[in-house]
Design an enzyme around this catalytic site. Structure first.
Site, PDB file in Angstrom:
ATOM      1  N   LYS A 141      65.413  25.426 -31.605  1.00  0.00           N
ATOM      2  CA  LYS A 141      66.689  24.823 -32.276  1.00  0.00           C
ATOM      3  C   LYS A 141      66.669  23.354 -32.113  1.00  0.00           C
ATOM      4  CE  LYS A 141      71.759  24.589 -32.859  1.00  0.00           C
ATOM      5  NZ  LYS A 141      72.939  25.009 -32.422  1.00  0.00           N
ATOM      6  N   GLY A 199      81.944  22.958 -32.649  1.00  0.00           N
ATOM      7  CA  GLY A 199      83.133  23.510 -31.869  1.00  0.00           C
ATOM      8  C   GLY A 199      84.511  23.124 -32.332  1.00  0.00           C
ATOM      9  N   THR A 246      81.373  28.964 -30.822  1.00  0.00           N
ATOM     10  CA  THR A 246      82.948  28.803 -30.183  1.00  0.00           C
ATOM     11  C   THR A 246      83.651  29.689 -30.764  1.00  0.00           C
ATOM     12  OG1 THR A 246      82.370  26.331 -30.036  1.00  0.00           O
ATOM     13  CG2 THR A 246      84.526  27.163 -29.613  1.00  0.00           C
TER      14      THR A 246
END
Lengths: 322, 255
Positions: free
Chosen positions: B94, B155, B205
């Site tokens: 990734k 996040g 998150t």
């Protein structure tokens, strides 16, 4: 005779609880000096069970709430609470922290200024955990060593433990399955111009920090949490992040001298809680993770109860026969 | 869903950072039934190793998608990818090249360059990108067979900030697997991404920092499944007026 490998926090706390119950105890420590090989020298020394519960199991509160009284019998404990703060843009983190913890009071700008005058005007809101405190980890460990010696415990420094011991408290050196290192990096600052009297925590989504006063204008700044076994000194990235955050907390810290930087490996199990494990006839106390000073007293009590159950049961027996 | 040469059933990919403990993390992943988990390989682990933590993750049996989180330059990202291939023995990476440390917006120029280098070296690159169509095309030219547009900054939990951009991306790349990566905060955000026709959702998150990560992991899995089914079932068109769902003709006249 009970033999203990390791005179770190866990080993000495157990020696204390065992000696208190009348056991004859010998501790073996491979380092030449107390605290030299112990990861606790890099600890914050916070006795903050309620703050820790933000990211830990509730058991940390149960086990940790009596730590302040336990340590106060051995070493100076500062009981001025913890002040948790967040920059305006990270208010969401403060809301989350408040939601996930108890035993705190929401404080406004005026109250923050009353608690820590030098932070006046810097933060609009915060949380005060009044019942928490802190100690000086290195002094606490040597004070604990002196105390157990007074109690008659034999301490062999610079002496590797025999092949077989009753109790193993050797942290990351212990051959326990499932034990992993969580690296922490810290710095000690000397800031003659800064007056902060209690532990401060600054919340941040990536780099939460704490600042613990060590007296005489010294402060411990910590700490990173990295899933790594690296024992090298702190990285530039870790230090610059810690120090940037410290500057956000109090710009006066920009003038601080960096007296020391260090990195240690916290021993942890998968649930980040300490465990007592029997393996090949030896009892292992390990996995204190980032809660060494907080949880060592309760875990040492459990250990002592496991190794000398008669003392505990004596009362029951007397009651039963009475 | 096909990602490079692998067939994947679960359309929820989970990150492994910021959990209260590895145990909670493992329970959450099991509850989510995710088949792919991302693992950050921070450069500072290089001096030692994160083996203790990685061993726990490998117990899960999920496929590991290492990421280059925290890399700010092409060089940094490429080096991290090399380390990841060595540690995890997978050509998957990734690719994150962060352009701005505050918004964590990808540096799409460096991203395309790094994607080309890594694809040429045989990596199978999952690039974290924006919804920009031209950048998407460049990434595909560079060798990427998957695109991972953001929903909102990493996040932030803000959900999908540019729905039209994602819709356009779906239309523009009908055959490229699109995975919304970053910004998902709630199950409804994940369901919405799937209803837009995205192939999968990657989040971290939202689960790790939930009050009960395990329950949230399950909720996200259900939302992704519901959203996908909703997309495949072809939702009705919206109307301005109410339309009774029962016949009105032939009803007895009321006085």
């Amino acid at each position: 005779m009970i033999t203990i490998a390791g005179s770190g926090l866990a080993g000495l706390a157990c020696a204390y609880e065992l000696a208190r119950r009348g056991a004859e105890v010998t501790v073996y420590e491979k380092s030449a000096r107390i605290g030299e090989g112990s990861v606790s020298r890099y600890a914050g020394g916070m006795l903050a069970p309620w703050c820790e519960a933000e990211s830990a199991e509730a058991e940390v509160i149960t086990l940790g709430s009596r730590a302040l009284d336990w340590w106060a019998r051995i070493t100076p404990v500062v009981r001025r609470g913890t002040l948790v703060l967040a920059p305006a843009r990270d208010r969401a983190d403060l809301t989350r922290f408040a939601k996930r913890t108890e035993a705190h009071q929401v404080v406004d700008e005026a109250r923050i200024a009353a608690l820590e005058p030098e932070l006046a005007g810097r933060f609009r809101t915060g949380l005060h955990f009044a019942q928490e405190g802190h100690l000086e980890p290195r002094k606490a460990l040597t004070d604990l060593a002196s105390r157990v010696k007074e109690m008659g415990v034999t301490l062999h420094l610079g002496t590797p433990a025999p092949a077989k011991v009753t109790l193993d408290c050797t942290g990351m050196s212990a051959p326990l399955p499932g034990l992993r290192p969580v690296r922490g990096e810290m710095a000690i600052l000397h800031a003659p111009g800064v007056e902060i009297s209690r532990t401060l925590r600054l919340l941040h989504p990536r780099i939460p920090i704490y600042l613990v006063p060590r007296g005489d204008h010294h402060f411990m700044l910590g700490a990173t949490m990295v899933e790594s076994s690296a024992t090298c000194p702190p990285t530039l990235r870790a230090l610059s992040e810690l120090m940037n955050a410290a500057y956000t907390l109090h710009p006066g810290l920009a003038e601080a001298s960096v007296v020391e930087v260090g990195a240690g490996l916290r021993p942890a199990f998968a649930n980040n809680l300490p465990q007592l494990v029997w393996q090949d006839g030896t009892l292992f106390l390990n996995g204190l993770y980032r809660h060494g000073f907080l949880l060592a007293p309760a875990m040492a009590t459990r250990t002592a109860e496991m190794l000398i159950p008669e003392t505990e049961n004596a009362d029951h027996r007397e009651r039963r026969t009475a | 869903m096909r990602l490079y040469d692998s067939e994947v059933t679960s359309r929820l990919l989970l990150g492994t950072a910021q959990y209260p403990s590895p145990q909670v993390l493992m329970e959450a992943i099991r509850a989510s039934a995710s088949e792919i988990i991302t693992v950050s390989l921070r450069r500072e682990t290089a001096g030692g190793s994160g083996a203790g933590f990685w061993e726990l993750l490998q117990q899960l049996g999920a496929r590991i998608l290492p990421n280059t989180a925290g890399c700010h330059t092409v060089r940094d990202a490429v080096t991290t990818a090399h380390m990841a291939r060595e540690v995890f023995g997978t050509p998957w990476i990734k690719l994150e090249v962060i352009g701005h440390s505050d918004t964590l917006q990808p540096d799409v120029f460096a991203l395309v360059e790094a994607a080309r280098i890594l694809s040429d070296e045989g990596f199978q690159v999952f690039p974290y990108t924006t919804e920009d169509l031209v950048v998407g095309e460049r990434l595909i030219e560079a060798g990427c067979e998957v695109l991972m547009p953001w929903g909102a900054p990493i996040g932030s939990g803000q959900g999908l900030l540019r729905r039209d951009g994602l819709r356009a991306m779906r239309a523009h790349f009908p055959d490229v697997p699109l995975i919304v990566d970053a910004g998902i905060g709630r199950p409804s955000d994940a369901a919405e991404a799937m209803e837009l026709g995205m192939d999968a959702v990657l989040l971290n998150t939202a689960v790790a920092k939930a009050g009960d990560p395990v329950l949230m992991a399950r909720a996200m899995a259900q939302a992704v499944e519901a959203g996908r089914a909703g997309f495949e079932a072809e939702p009705m068109e919206r109307r301005d007026m109410g339309v009774p769902s029962t016949p009105v003709l032939g009803l007895a006249e009321l006085m």
